[in-house]
Scaffold this active site. Structure first.
Site: not given
Length: 393
Positions: A35, A262
């Site tokens: 998956k 940042y």
């Protein structure tokens, strides 16, 4: 890397070897779970490698994932287990994909689709034994079993399997014991009601190595197939299959007191060299790992500093002589001292599954084989390895 800023290199021989090791730990058959695009490794190449390593089943979450395997020519048994009312069960029946069902309403939809295709749908009924997620409750189990038996008598579906999922196989044997007992009760009820499933399955990666009483007819191996040890503090000889590599795209010398990225969450304490690498949280680098996470650059582990951005992050290279184009290993098997997915999971306070599946789609995957397994082998039709199953209890 040829023209790419980064790449994820997947060693298919490692996948095959891991599955072979899992198969060697059990007398049950092995399902490899592919998956989420094979946990970020590439579902179809991983599936072929896993089958070459001894798996005889493939497991996926969705109808789309199952049909992708069929479109690639893989005809081995596939189980798809998470569906809603809009699922195209007719397409799954036509493709001979087994489906998991945990509610009578969805069982009705599977039966209706099977009638429309003229095929007998193969279903696995799921009981919730303590995970409290998907699966019928103990109170709802009799109704689900009764409807399944009705549809079996009508010939529109066959109950091929009964199954559940373990919550604490990597940490608590007591939880495993309780869930195994609950599963046995559900199986006994289903058999008394007239069902005769071919397969019982409960074990996951951790239980495959630590709880043989949970193996029944089939074990479902997810993270272990990709080389991540499933039980903290224990090693079973698995090899991580994925290496995430990039390169330095900017290097600059900065003085002490320089704010980085940042909000300047990091300020340099001394003169240092900053190396910029073109991977960020859109590529799977967790945003909040500054000051903890490391990469391998110039043969040394060096820290990521400052806030990770969407497309890039900054490495503190100290006094190293760093140049544009220098290779960087973000994660891998650890052979050269590089961090592993487990290391990254620790830094990000998550699990290796999230780290591996989080590697973004703009990072190209390159599949190779460093062992005896041939990457382009096609496994179609007959199963390449003998069935490892044992008789039902």
């Amino acid at each position: 890397m040829t023209g790419e800023l980064a790449e994820a290199v997947v060693d298919l021989a490692a996948i095959a070897g891991n599955v072979e090791r899992i198969a060697g730990a059990t007398s049950a058959a092995v399902m490899t779970v592919v998956k989420a695009d094979g946990f970020g490794h590439g579902a179809v190449p991983v599936a072929r490698a896993a089958l070459a390593g001894g798996a005889t089943w493939l497991g996926v979450t969705s109808a789309a994932e199952a049909l992708q395997l069929r479109s690639a020519g893989l005809t081995v048994p596939v189980l798809s287990w998470l569906h809603g009312p809009g699922t195209d069960f007719a397409a799954l029946a036509a493709a001979e994909v087994d489906v998991s069902v945990a509610a009578p309403e969805l069982l009705d939809a599977v039966a209706a689709a099977a009638r429309g295709t003229g095929r007998t749908a193969q279903v696995h009924l799921k009981i919730d034994t303590g995970m409290s997620r998907h699966g019928a409750t103990a109170e709802g189990w009799p109704e689900l079993v009764a409807w399944a038996r009705k549809y079996e008598r009508e010939g529109v579906l066959a109950v091929r399997g009964l199954w559940s999922h373990l919550a604490t196989a990597d940490s608590s044997p007591y939880g495993v014991t309780a869930q195994t007992a609950a599963f046995a009760e559900a199986v006994a009820y289903a058999r008394d009601a007239g069902l005769d499933p071919e397969l019982l399955h409960l074990a996951n990666s951790a239980a495959a190595f630590t709880a043989p009483h949970t193996h029944f007819d089939l074990v479902r191996a997810g993270i272990a197939a990709y080389g991540v040890e499933p039980v903290p503090g224990r090693a079973f000889g698995l090899r991580p299959a994925l290496t995430l590599r990039t390169q330095v795209i900017m290097a600059k010398r900065v003085p002490a007191g320089t704010g980085v990225s940042y909000q300047h969450t990091h300020v340099t304490a001394r003169p240092t060299t900053l190396a910029l690498i073109p991977l960020g949280f859109a590529d799977g680098i967790p945003r909040g790992v500054d000051g903890r996470a490391q990469v391998l650059l110039g043969g040394r582990r060096l820290p990521i500093i400052g806030r990770v951005a969407m497309d890039q992050c900054v490495v503190d290279a100290g006094d190293s002589d760093v140049r544009i184009g220098d290779p960087v290993t973000v994660l891998g098997p650890g052979d050269a001292g590089e961090p592993t997915a487990t290391d990254w999971a620790t830094w990000a306070d998550t699990n290796p599954h999230e780290i591996l599946t989080g590697i973004g789609t703009r990072v190209p995957r390159r599949h190779e084989s460093k062992g005896t397994f041939t990457a382009d082998v096609r496994v179609e039709g007959a199963l390449p390895f003998p069935h490892h199953g044992r008789k039902r209890p």
